[in-house]
Motif scaffolding. Structure first.
Motif, PDB file in Angstrom:
ATOM      1  N   HIS A 172      83.247  65.405  10.379  1.00 13.32           N
ATOM      2  CA  HIS A 172      85.132  64.828  10.653  1.00 13.32           C
ATOM      3  C   HIS A 172      85.797  65.096   8.943  1.00 13.32           C
ATOM      4  N   VAL A 173      85.973  65.310   9.436  1.00 17.40           N
ATOM      5  CA  VAL A 173      87.116  65.712   7.971  1.00 17.40           C
ATOM      6  C   VAL A 173      88.401  65.323   7.441  1.00 17.40           C
ATOM      7  N   TYR A 174      88.224  64.403   6.519  1.00 14.94           N
ATOM      8  CA  TYR A 174      89.567  63.255   6.639  1.00 14.94           C
ATOM      9  C   TYR A 174      90.804  63.849   6.374  1.00 14.94           C
ATOM     10  N   GLU A 175      91.832  64.135   7.531  1.00 14.16           N
ATOM     11  CA  GLU A 175      92.506  65.077   7.215  1.00 14.16           C
ATOM     12  C   GLU A 175      93.914  64.479   7.319  1.00 14.16           C
ATOM     13  N   ASP A 176      93.652  63.158   6.961  1.00 16.45           N
ATOM     14  CA  ASP A 176      95.147  62.165   6.589  1.00 16.45           C
ATOM     15  C   ASP A 176      95.179  62.679   5.308  1.00 16.45           C
ATOM     16  N   HIS A 177      94.548  62.675   4.271  1.00 17.47           N
ATOM     17  CA  HIS A 177      93.973  63.404   3.183  1.00 17.47           C
ATOM     18  C   HIS A 177      93.625  64.736   3.110  1.00 17.47           C
ATOM     19  N   PHE A 178      93.073  65.297   3.528  1.00 19.55           N
ATOM     20  CA  PHE A 178      92.390  66.814   2.920  1.00 19.55           C
ATOM     21  C   PHE A 178      92.985  67.530   4.667  1.00 19.55           C
ATOM     22  N   VAL A 179      93.750  68.398   3.881  1.00 16.40           N
ATOM     23  CA  VAL A 179      93.928  69.839   5.243  1.00 16.40           C
ATOM     24  C   VAL A 179      92.552  70.527   5.401  1.00 16.40           C
ATOM     25  N   PRO A 180      91.897  70.702   5.880  1.00 22.79           N
ATOM     26  CA  PRO A 180      91.652  71.667   6.366  1.00 22.79           C
ATOM     27  C   PRO A 180      92.282  72.928   6.965  1.00 22.79           C
ATOM     28  N   GLU A 181      92.003  74.560   5.550  1.00 27.27           N
ATOM     29  CA  GLU A 181      92.438  75.316   7.389  1.00 27.27           C
ATOM     30  C   GLU A 181      90.888  76.693   6.653  1.00 27.27           C
ATOM     31  N   CYS A 240      82.653  60.296  19.760  1.00 36.78           N
ATOM     32  CA  CYS A 240      82.047  58.772  18.638  1.00 36.78           C
ATOM     33  C   CYS A 240      83.994  58.408  18.875  1.00 36.78           C
ATOM     34  N   GLY A 241      84.787  59.091  19.120  1.00 40.41           N
ATOM     35  CA  GLY A 241      86.351  58.703  19.417  1.00 40.41           C
ATOM     36  C   GLY A 241      87.110  58.938  18.446  1.00 40.41           C
ATOM     37  N   ARG A 242      86.521  59.661  16.728  1.00 36.69           N
ATOM     38  CA  ARG A 242      87.224  60.452  16.260  1.00 36.69           C
ATOM     39  C   ARG A 242      88.453  61.725  16.799  1.00 36.69           C
ATOM     40  N   THR A 243      89.676  61.666  16.370  1.00 36.72           N
ATOM     41  CA  THR A 243      90.241  62.703  16.522  1.00 36.72           C
ATOM     42  C   THR A 243      90.301  63.995  15.299  1.00 36.72           C
ATOM     43  N   LEU A 244      89.522  63.568  14.051  1.00 32.05           N
ATOM     44  CA  LEU A 244      89.740  64.219  13.078  1.00 32.05           C
ATOM     45  C   LEU A 244      88.757  65.776  13.472  1.00 32.05           C
ATOM     46  N   ALA A 245      89.129  66.506  12.680  1.00 33.10           N
ATOM     47  CA  ALA A 245      88.417  68.034  12.927  1.00 33.10           C
ATOM     48  C   ALA A 245      87.474  67.664  12.762  1.00 33.10           C
ATOM     49  N   ARG A 246      86.850  68.615  12.897  1.00 28.25           N
ATOM     50  CA  ARG A 246      85.478  68.998  12.340  1.00 28.25           C
ATOM     51  C   ARG A 246      84.843  70.394  11.972  1.00 28.25           C
ATOM     52  N   ILE A 247      83.793  70.706  10.787  1.00 28.51           N
ATOM     53  CA  ILE A 247      84.231  71.923  10.417  1.00 28.51           C
ATOM     54  C   ILE A 247      82.285  71.806  10.790  1.00 28.51           C
ATOM     55  N   SER A 248      82.014  73.169  10.699  1.00 31.62           N
ATOM     56  CA  SER A 248      80.588  72.982  11.404  1.00 31.62           C
ATOM     57  C   SER A 248      79.368  73.647   9.942  1.00 31.62           C
ATOM     58  N   ARG A 249      78.450  72.899  10.390  1.00 31.10           N
ATOM     59  CA  ARG A 249      77.201  73.157   9.318  1.00 31.10           C
ATOM     60  C   ARG A 249      77.168  74.868   8.152  1.00 31.10           C
ATOM     61  N   PHE A 250      77.288  74.591   6.650  1.00 28.89           N
ATOM     62  CA  PHE A 250      77.579  75.344   6.727  1.00 28.89           C
ATOM     63  C   PHE A 250      76.521  76.812   6.603  1.00 28.89           C
ATOM     64  N   LYS A 251      77.620  77.866   6.351  1.00 22.08           N
ATOM     65  CA  LYS A 251      76.939  78.904   6.967  1.00 22.08           C
ATOM     66  C   LYS A 251      77.176  79.767   5.561  1.00 22.08           C
ATOM     67  N   GLY A 252      76.625  79.186   4.132  1.00 24.34           N
ATOM     68  CA  GLY A 252      76.644  79.956   3.661  1.00 24.34           C
ATOM     69  C   GLY A 252      77.550  80.128   1.775  1.00 24.34           C
ATOM     70  N   ARG A 253      77.589  80.885   1.803  1.00 21.79           N
ATOM     71  CA  ARG A 253      79.036  80.557   0.741  1.00 21.79           C
ATOM     72  C   ARG A 253      79.652  82.627   0.137  1.00 21.79           C
ATOM     73  N   SER A 254      80.434  82.489   0.126  1.00 25.66           N
ATOM     74  CA  SER A 254      81.681  83.561  -0.143  1.00 25.66           C
ATOM     75  C   SER A 254      81.276  84.576  -1.232  1.00 25.66           C
ATOM     76  N   ASP A 255      80.992  83.518  -1.977  1.00 31.22           N
ATOM     77  CA  ASP A 255      80.507  84.353  -3.398  1.00 31.22           C
ATOM     78  C   ASP A 255      78.710  83.649  -3.916  1.00 31.22           C
ATOM     79  N   ASP A 256      79.169  84.065  -5.273  1.00 32.18           N
ATOM     80  CA  ASP A 256      77.186  83.915  -5.169  1.00 32.18           C
ATOM     81  C   ASP A 256      77.200  82.132  -6.082  1.00 32.18           C
ATOM     82  N   MET A 257      77.081  81.475  -5.973  1.00 28.17           N
ATOM     83  CA  MET A 257      77.500  80.079  -5.906  1.00 28.17           C
ATOM     84  C   MET A 257      75.789  79.959  -6.023  1.00 28.17           C
ATOM     85  N   LEU A 258      75.106  79.133  -6.656  1.00 28.26           N
ATOM     86  CA  LEU A 258      73.526  79.167  -5.896  1.00 28.26           C
ATOM     87  C   LEU A 258      73.820  77.097  -5.816  1.00 28.26           C
TER      88      LEU A 258
END
Lengths: 148, 432
Positions: free
Chosen positions: B254-263, B311-329
């Motif tokens: 769940h993303v705390y969208e009232d503070h951080f807006v995801p795209e 759970c009753g929360r209406t906040l958007a959900r992001i899935s487990r991460f699928k990796g990175r679009s850069d080479d960060m480890l």
């Protein structure tokens, strides 16, 4: 006089040491003597060879890090205590040994290859102590029985 | 429990209105206080008045880690230094760290977000929580610490580096919750098993994050330690831990969208992705004061869902991460860019700049080996000199990365050179 030792960095991987000896054999370069200093991950092969410059060139072509290092070969007699005596005069002169190994000889005397903290000073001290050192030609040609 | 039901369960319409109002204020604030954004917006021909609601977000410029680097250290701050009460820093891509700042209000928001996470994970005033993230410039330790204090839990600020002491206190204090990286928690579990102490442990919740992990790892942790493990996500540029977290249903964070807006955007075209499509996660902070960021590109790949959670929360959900679009480890929770290694080696100037990073996980601990070629000009035929070189390289890399590194000297030209992008990393861990 100082002589040229051929030193090569060898990773602890299968076949690397063999690649060194193979490359030298292909160019007919004789290894008169050698020592292999090893750590858990790499080794340093130090050799006295019949043609150090050519040896370095060959190994570089093979992709090895190879360099020539100045060392001296001190002749000492084959009897108890002679190694101690030569080391003592070097230590008394404040010199330290970086590494040493024997130069294989078949005769009565043997020679000790030494890398010391100060080679010029070491040569002076040895001369004063009446110790002979091998010339480069002597060292490179020891045990070289190549059919020419 | 739901810490802030008003915000976490508000209708999507209400949230839309709240986000729109906050975004408008925020855009006006950065336009007037941050030269970087003013210039960018002027170049794009947009003014604060053009942003009327949250759907106008797509008109705004992106921000990247490189922008933070170019404005190092405080160039993107939107408040006078007198209002900044805290600085944190994380890895930069080279040399300089990524520096972030917080006002008192920012810290309060951070506490609120972490409190929401902990409440969601069933942690409350009755709990004793060991915080075993690093304390200091890294946001992990202090972030969890303040949030845990906010919910009234008893906080044990363990930090990292001493597993034996952690276990002793876990046992002696009867700790009921722990916050640390998931791989470290598995390492703790194995240490407990070996010592035959696993049944003495009273842990019921684990708040794990700072590195990618899988559902299988979660199940393994839960089975071994008889607890519930939860995922927490964050990045210092946006906040620190507490940007998003998963609930007991584990159907995304769940993303705390009232503070951080995801795209979610396509990392190449930068076009928005459809709901459910995997792309790069982008955040706009809409309440941050010290370091408000517009459309910050996280480089984390994920997808998003706006369905209401069980759970009753209406906040958007992001899935487990699928990796990175850069080479960060991410190694032991520390962000590492291969370019940092290159920069450190070049600065040292005693090796060739050819290197290979080998990352492995042994007994659930991450190890980083850096292979460096011994070039002839740096090669000594004395072991002690080579050992000194190894130590020197380890030391500069430790300073640059904030991580212990095993340096291995290898023969010249044994590290593959490839056309274009060189293969600089071998990651033997199976994380995703």
């Amino acid at each position: 006089m100082v002589i040229k030792q051929l030193s090569v960095f060898i990773e602890n991987r299968e076949g690397r040491l063999e690649r060194v000896t193979e490359a030298l054999r292909e160019r007919n370069i004789n290894i008169a003597s050698f020592s292999l200093a090893d750590t858990s991950e790499y080794g340093l092969l130090r050799m006295i060879v019949s043609d150090p410059e050519e040896g370095q060139k060959v190994l570089k072509e093979e992709g090895f890090s190879a360099k020539l290092t100045d060392v001296i070969a001190v002749k000492i007699a084959q009897r108890p205590g002679t190694l101690h005596e030569v080391l003592k005069i070097l230590f008394d002169a404040g010199l330290s040994v970086e590494y040493m190994y024997t130069l294989a000889t078949a005769g009565k005397d043997t020679s000790i290859i030494m890398k010391l903290s100060n080679l010029d000073r070491a040569l002076e001290v040895l001369q004063a102590g009446k110790y002979a050192v091998c010339t480069d030609k002597e060292a490179y040609e020891i045990n070289n029985h190549v059919d020419k | 429990m739901i810490w802030n039901e008003t915000k976490e369960c508000m209708s999507r319409d209400e949230l839309h209105n709240l986000q729109s109002a906050r975004l408008k204020k925020m855009v006006s604030r950065v336009y007037h206080n941050v030269e970087f954004y003013r210039k960018k917006m002027q170049q794009m021909g947009i003014e604060p008045g053009d942003i009327k609601d949250i759907d106008d977000l797509v008109k705004l410029p992106f921000t990247t880690k490189n922008d933070l680097r170019e404005n190092y250290p405080f160039g993107l701050f939107a408040v006078p230094q007198s209002e900044v009460v805290r600085i944190h820093a994380s890895s930069g891509t080279t040399g300089k760290a990524t520096v972030v700042g917080y006002t008192r209000r920012d810290i309060e928001i951070w506490q609120e977000c972490v409190a929401r996470v902990l409440a969601m994970d069933g942690v409350g005033p009755q709990d004793k929580i060991q915080v075993a993230y690093g304390y200091g410039l890294f946001t992990g330790g202090l972030g969890l610490h303040y949030g845990a204090e906010t919910i009234g839990a008893t906080v044990v600020p363990m930090s990292t580096g001493n597993t034996q002491r952690l276990i002793t206190m876990m046992e002696d204090f009867g700790a009921t919750a722990i916050a640390c990286t998931p791989s470290y928690l598995l390492h703790i579990a194995e240490t407990l098993e070996e010592a035959g102490k696993i049944d003495n442990i009273k842990l019921k919740a684990a708040i794990c994050g700072a590195e990618p992990w899988t559902d299988n790892m979660r199940k393994e942790i839960e089975e071994k330690l008889h607890l519930k493990a939860y995922d927490i996500y964050g990045l210092s540029e946006i906040l620190g831990p507490g940007v998003a977290a998963d609930c007991e249903y584990h159907t995304g964070l769940h993303v705390y969208e009232d503070h951080f807006v995801p795209e979610i955007i396509h990392p190449e075209t930068l076009e928005p992705c459809k709901e459910g499509e995997v792309g790069e996660l982008v955040f706009t902070t809409i309440t941050k004061e010290a370091l408000p960021l517009l459309r910050y590109r996280t480089k984390d790949l994920t997808s998003i869902s706006y369905d209401k959670c069980e759970c009753g929360r209406t906040l958007a959900r992001i899935s487990r991460f699928k990796g990175r679009s850069d080479d960060m480890l991410i190694i032991r929770g520390v962000n590492v860019f291969p370019s940092q290694v290159e920069a450190a080696l070049l600065e040292l100037g005693e090796t060739s700049p050819h290197y290979l990073l080998i990352v492995d996980r042994i007994n659930n601990l991450d190890y980083l080996e850096v292979q460096v070629e011994v070039e002839e000009r740096f090669f000594s035929d004395e072991i002690k000199e080579l050992e000194n070189l190894t130590k020197k390289i380890s030391h500069v890399l430790h300073s640059a990365l904030g991580l212990s590194v095993k340096v291995k000297l290898v023969e010249p030209k044994t590290i593959a050179r490839s056309e274009g992008k060189a293969k600089r990393v071998i990651d033997k861990r199976k994380l995703i």
